[in-house]
Write an enzyme that holds these catalytic residues in place. Structure first.
Site, PDB file in Angstrom:
ATOM      1  N   GLY A  52       0.820  -1.203   0.000  1.00  0.00           N
ATOM      2  CA  GLY A  52       0.000   0.000   0.000  1.00  0.00           C
ATOM      3  C   GLY A  52       0.853   1.251   0.000  1.00  0.00           C
ATOM      4  O   GLY A  52       2.089   1.185  -0.006  1.00  0.00           O
ATOM      5  N   GLN A  53       0.211   2.401   0.024  1.00  0.00           N
ATOM      6  CA  GLN A  53       0.956   3.659  -0.030  1.00  0.00           C
ATOM      7  C   GLN A  53       1.867   3.831   1.187  1.00  0.00           C
ATOM      8  O   GLN A  53       3.065   4.099   1.039  1.00  0.00           O
ATOM      9  CB  GLN A  53      -0.028   4.835  -0.110  1.00  0.00           C
ATOM     10  CG  GLN A  53      -0.836   4.857  -1.385  1.00  0.00           C
ATOM     11  CD  GLN A  53      -1.744   6.065  -1.465  1.00  0.00           C
ATOM     12  OE1 GLN A  53      -1.399   7.083  -2.051  1.00  0.00           O
ATOM     13  NE2 GLN A  53      -2.917   5.964  -0.857  1.00  0.00           N
ATOM     14  N   LEU A  54       1.312   3.677   2.383  1.00  0.00           N
ATOM     15  CA  LEU A  54       2.124   3.828   3.589  1.00  0.00           C
ATOM     16  C   LEU A  54       3.130   2.695   3.708  1.00  0.00           C
ATOM     17  O   LEU A  54       4.299   2.927   4.038  1.00  0.00           O
ATOM     18  CB  LEU A  54       1.229   3.884   4.824  1.00  0.00           C
ATOM     19  CG  LEU A  54       1.954   4.006   6.172  1.00  0.00           C
ATOM     20  CD1 LEU A  54       2.840   5.239   6.207  1.00  0.00           C
ATOM     21  CD2 LEU A  54       0.946   4.019   7.325  1.00  0.00           C
ATOM     22  N   ASP A  61      -2.229 -13.457   5.780  1.00  0.00           N
ATOM     23  CA  ASP A  61      -3.617 -13.036   5.974  1.00  0.00           C
ATOM     24  C   ASP A  61      -3.794 -12.645   7.437  1.00  0.00           C
ATOM     25  O   ASP A  61      -3.890 -13.505   8.311  1.00  0.00           O
ATOM     26  CB  ASP A  61      -4.559 -14.172   5.583  1.00  0.00           C
ATOM     27  CG  ASP A  61      -6.031 -13.803   5.767  1.00  0.00           C
ATOM     28  OD1 ASP A  61      -6.312 -12.654   6.159  1.00  0.00           O
ATOM     29  OD2 ASP A  61      -6.887 -14.672   5.527  1.00  0.00           O
ATOM     30  N   ILE A  62      -3.847 -11.341   7.707  1.00  0.00           N
ATOM     31  CA  ILE A  62      -3.892 -10.902   9.103  1.00  0.00           C
ATOM     32  C   ILE A  62      -5.243 -11.172   9.761  1.00  0.00           C
ATOM     33  O   ILE A  62      -5.375 -10.984  10.972  1.00  0.00           O
ATOM     34  CB  ILE A  62      -3.521  -9.406   9.247  1.00  0.00           C
ATOM     35  CG1 ILE A  62      -4.436  -8.516   8.400  1.00  0.00           C
ATOM     36  CG2 ILE A  62      -2.062  -9.186   8.889  1.00  0.00           C
ATOM     37  CD1 ILE A  62      -4.233  -7.028   8.644  1.00  0.00           C
ATOM     38  N   THR A  91      -8.428   6.420  10.445  1.00  0.00           N
ATOM     39  CA  THR A  91      -8.881   7.374   9.439  1.00  0.00           C
ATOM     40  C   THR A  91      -9.788   8.471  10.001  1.00  0.00           C
ATOM     41  O   THR A  91     -10.442   8.286  11.027  1.00  0.00           O
ATOM     42  CB  THR A  91      -9.653   6.609   8.340  1.00  0.00           C
ATOM     43  OG1 THR A  91     -10.221   7.530   7.412  1.00  0.00           O
ATOM     44  CG2 THR A  91     -10.790   5.780   8.940  1.00  0.00           C
ATOM     45  N   ASP A  92      -9.848   9.577   9.280  1.00  0.00           N
ATOM     46  CA  ASP A  92     -10.786  10.655   9.601  1.00  0.00           C
ATOM     47  C   ASP A  92     -12.237  10.237   9.357  1.00  0.00           C
ATOM     48  O   ASP A  92     -13.161  10.888   9.842  1.00  0.00           O
ATOM     49  CB  ASP A  92     -10.469  11.900   8.767  1.00  0.00           C
ATOM     50  CG  ASP A  92     -10.533  11.647   7.265  1.00  0.00           C
ATOM     51  OD1 ASP A  92     -10.029  10.594   6.826  1.00  0.00           O
ATOM     52  OD2 ASP A  92     -11.068  12.496   6.528  1.00  0.00           O
ATOM     53  N   TYR A 139     -17.084   1.832   5.531  1.00  0.00           N
ATOM     54  CA  TYR A 139     -15.639   1.953   5.709  1.00  0.00           C
ATOM     55  C   TYR A 139     -15.310   2.561   7.067  1.00  0.00           C
ATOM     56  O   TYR A 139     -14.546   1.995   7.854  1.00  0.00           O
ATOM     57  CB  TYR A 139     -15.035   2.793   4.581  1.00  0.00           C
ATOM     58  CG  TYR A 139     -13.602   3.204   4.825  1.00  0.00           C
ATOM     59  CD1 TYR A 139     -12.581   2.256   4.854  1.00  0.00           C
ATOM     60  CD2 TYR A 139     -13.269   4.541   5.049  1.00  0.00           C
ATOM     61  CE1 TYR A 139     -11.262   2.637   5.098  1.00  0.00           C
ATOM     62  CE2 TYR A 139     -11.958   4.924   5.282  1.00  0.00           C
ATOM     63  CZ  TYR A 139     -10.961   3.970   5.313  1.00  0.00           C
ATOM     64  OH  TYR A 139      -9.663   4.348   5.554  1.00  0.00           O
ATOM     65  N   TRP A 183      -6.817  11.808   3.729  1.00  0.00           N
ATOM     66  CA  TRP A 183      -6.460  12.198   2.351  1.00  0.00           C
ATOM     67  C   TRP A 183      -5.040  11.751   1.979  1.00  0.00           C
ATOM     68  O   TRP A 183      -4.221  12.538   1.509  1.00  0.00           O
ATOM     69  CB  TRP A 183      -6.568  13.698   2.172  1.00  0.00           C
ATOM     70  CG  TRP A 183      -7.902  14.328   2.391  1.00  0.00           C
ATOM     71  CD1 TRP A 183      -8.959  13.815   3.066  1.00  0.00           C
ATOM     72  CD2 TRP A 183      -8.308  15.626   1.927  1.00  0.00           C
ATOM     73  NE1 TRP A 183     -10.006  14.696   3.064  1.00  0.00           N
ATOM     74  CE2 TRP A 183      -9.647  15.821   2.380  1.00  0.00           C
ATOM     75  CE3 TRP A 183      -7.681  16.636   1.214  1.00  0.00           C
ATOM     76  CZ2 TRP A 183     -10.351  16.991   2.102  1.00  0.00           C
ATOM     77  CZ3 TRP A 183      -8.382  17.798   0.947  1.00  0.00           C
ATOM     78  CH2 TRP A 183      -9.709  17.969   1.379  1.00  0.00           C
TER      79      TRP A 183
END
Length: 298
Positions: free
Chosen positions: A11-13, A40-41, A105-106, A129, A155
């Protein structure tokens, strides 16, 4: 050498954390990067066996089901990753005295606030989500693994993966004009900045800061500094990349989506800045950095 498990490695992070791997090694951390294919967590026994076999002492959970609109139809899949997997990681962390850093997340907020959200503001997610991410937070807090933290962010973009910045660059080269929402306000987060902060946090001390009075899982907000709309963000991307595409402001109602987005998701970062003595870059500075890495800064 302290062994660190980093989930969501593609992923991005996760990709930004992987890019910092040499810094982790210098700081005496050995990282094990895993994807959903590797580990698989949401499979408790497999995760437990992996963590025990690798003698993991820190977990950075960067894995998530992030398809916000798709989650409205795939509730079980979203819950499995965003809630159940976090619960399992927290249980294993509690049992083995592991420090768990979980990314949230926000979207746990409804976006109806009148001032930047602080960590103890009331949560009220608008969709599946956000609800599954909040369920993961609540499970982790109930289990309460030692010295563990939750970081809420917003974001997120990066030179890795798919995100708003890449979409704007692609469309900006293909189209003469675009309509972008102006009535959703917040702050972007460059995943490279967040990755560095996480490294700083796990290296700052073996536990939650001494001035933190509660012996519970601590929640922190993190995004870049500043305030803007998606419209403002798109305008600056075009400006920095010197693309001629005209950006037109539109209202959320003109771009309906299956899942509702928070209209206001500005995060107050005072707590994380104070307790870990960090400075957070202004959003334009971080966008400039990312575009330069991508070769798109003109």
């Amino acid at each position: 050498m302290t062994n660190v498990l980093i989930t969501g490695a593609n992923g991005q992070l996760g990709s930004e954390l992987r890019a910092l791997n040499s810094k982790f090694l210098v700081a005496n951390y050995r990282c094990f990067f895993t994807t959903s294919q590797d580990l698989d967590i949401a499979d408790f026994e497999k995760v437990k066996k992996f963590i025990e076999s690798k003698n993991i002492k820190v977990i950075i959970n960067a894995a998530a089901y992030t398809a916000v609109d798709k989650a409205e139809e795939e509730k079980e899949s979203a819950d499995r990753v965003n809630h159940l997997a976090v619960e399992y990681l927290a249980k294993i962390s509690k049992e083995h005295d592991i420090r768990l850093i979980h990314i949230s997340t926000d979207y746990v907020f409804d976006g109806k606030n009148y001032r930047p959200y602080v960590e103890d503001d009331e949560t009220n997610p608008n969709g599946v989500y956000g609800a599954t991410k909040l369920a993961g937070e609540n499970a982790m807090r109930a289990i309460n693994p030692k010295d563990s933290i939750i970081i809420r962010t917003s974001w997120v973009y990066s030179s890795f993966g798919n995100n708003f910045v890449k979409t704007m660059l692609r469309l900006g080269k293909e189209k003469d004009s675009l309509g972008v929402i102006f009535d959703q306000v917040g702050t972007p987060t460059y995943a490279g900045d967040l990755a560095q902060v996480i490294l700083d946090i796990i290296g700052s001390a073996a536990s939650v800061p001494a001035n933190s009075t509660k012996n519970t899982v601590q929640i922190y907000n993190y995004s870049n500094e500043g305030v803007l709309s998606w419209y403002d963000f798109a305008k600056e991307i075009m400006k920095m990349a010197k693309l001629e595409c005209k950006i037109n402001p539109i209202e959320t109602k003109e771009y309906p989506t299956p899942a509702a987005r928070p209209h206001y998701s500005l995060l107050n970062k005072a707590k994380i800045k104070k307790e870990f003595t960090i400075e957070i870059p202004y959003w334009k500075e971080s966008l400039d950095t990312c575009l330069r890495i991508m070769g798109e800064r003109k």
